[in-house]
Write a protein that holds these residues in place. Sequence first.
Motif, PDB file in Angstrom:
ATOM      1  N   UNK A 202      29.769  96.406  53.254  1.00 41.23           N
ATOM      2  CA  UNK A 202      30.611  95.973  52.146  1.00 41.23           C
ATOM      3  C   UNK A 202      32.065  96.353  52.286  1.00 41.23           C
ATOM      4  N   UNK A 203      32.391  97.113  53.329  1.00 44.66           N
ATOM      5  CA  UNK A 203      33.780  97.513  53.558  1.00 44.66           C
ATOM      6  C   UNK A 203      34.287  96.977  54.886  1.00 44.66           C
ATOM      7  N   UNK A 204      35.335  97.591  55.390  1.00 38.13           N
ATOM      8  CA  UNK A 204      35.897  97.203  56.676  1.00 38.13           C
ATOM      9  C   UNK A 204      36.153  98.434  57.532  1.00 38.13           C
ATOM     10  N   UNK A 205      36.276  98.204  58.845  1.00 32.59           N
ATOM     11  CA  UNK A 205      36.637  99.278  59.763  1.00 32.59           C
ATOM     12  C   UNK A 205      37.845  98.848  60.570  1.00 32.59           C
ATOM     13  N   UNK A 206      38.718  99.785  60.805  1.00 37.32           N
ATOM     14  CA  UNK A 206      39.913  99.521  61.587  1.00 37.32           C
ATOM     15  C   UNK A 206      39.543  99.318  63.056  1.00 37.32           C
TER      16      UNK A 206
END
Length: 376
Positions: free
Chosen positions: A227-231
Amino acid sequence: MTERKLRIGLIGSGFMGKTHAFGYSAASRVFELPLQPELACLADINEEAAAKAAAALGFARSTGDWRALVTDPEIDVVNITAPNAFHKEMALAAIAAGKHVYCEKPLAPIAGDAREMAEAAEAKGVKTQVGFNYLCNPMFSLAREMIAAGELGEIRGYRGLHAEDYMADPLSPFTFRHDPTGGGALADLGSHALATAEFLLGPAAGPITRVLGDCVTVVSERPDGKGGTRRVEVDDIGRAFLRFENGATGSVEGNWVATGRTMQHDFEVFGTKGALAFTQQRFNELNFFSADDARGRKGFRRIEAGPDHAPYGLFCVAPGHQLGFNDLKAIEVAGYLEAIADRRPEPFNFRAGLRIQTLVEAIHASSRASAWREVG
């Protein structure tokens, strides 16, 4: 065929794991091998996945613990097709157990780790192989022979490219390849372009001695599956200008966001007397230009793969019927098994894999410094 068995333990059953399994099966039928590969055990992420893959690929046994496979006295060769970050730990454990080790590229995302792996294998006296099966194409061997024989004259320039689009969608999720321990596009794809450059030009132009890199991240964040993001910190595109020992210049590119390209592994070589051009999309063909052709008759002419280009004839007796991607892996397997049997040197061992990772790191360092970098 010989009855002496070589028991294979495969770690990982994804894309390249299947390719390795197919390679062993095909090689045992196509080539008169000094050792007969036996698909003994397959290890995967858990017992269920391992059992399913082993049944599908023809392995006798399976395990959800790769460490059990590595230490199994019934295994002679440990074949690693796991994510890049695990290559070092798995290979060093296998070497310590006295196993021969066949590892997919890149050997390790860090050159220092690749060096440790190469030195450990050499100290133990085991035979190693890094998977660069594009180099096993009979058309590559023909190109190398033509270059070494002087058919192109003095080599002046080289262009190499490996481009695909499996990371082009910015919404595709973060994977092990995006982690800094995975290496990035230059290590993942550009390594093929670098290996091809030195394979082809080595006899005539010598090794790459200087690089000027430009590595860029196109998609800065990707969904993390939670549900999120990763750099994203690794490169999506890695390019470099090259200088070879004889003064020839060139360039390479590794690109996994090349929209529309499912597989593009191309090269061009320019010399004072001629040129060669190749594309993986028609990898049973090599195009040759001769400066000696008469005026009004000049142009690239197609050389078509056939039985005259060993080992094509072992797969098919007719020209123009073509080899496939998995056939290249079978050729690679056959060469490695001959090396284990001491019939030939290792085709592309861990020391050779270290060389490619050294080039990758030099290009990354050059890109960060925006300056040319010497390559030892």
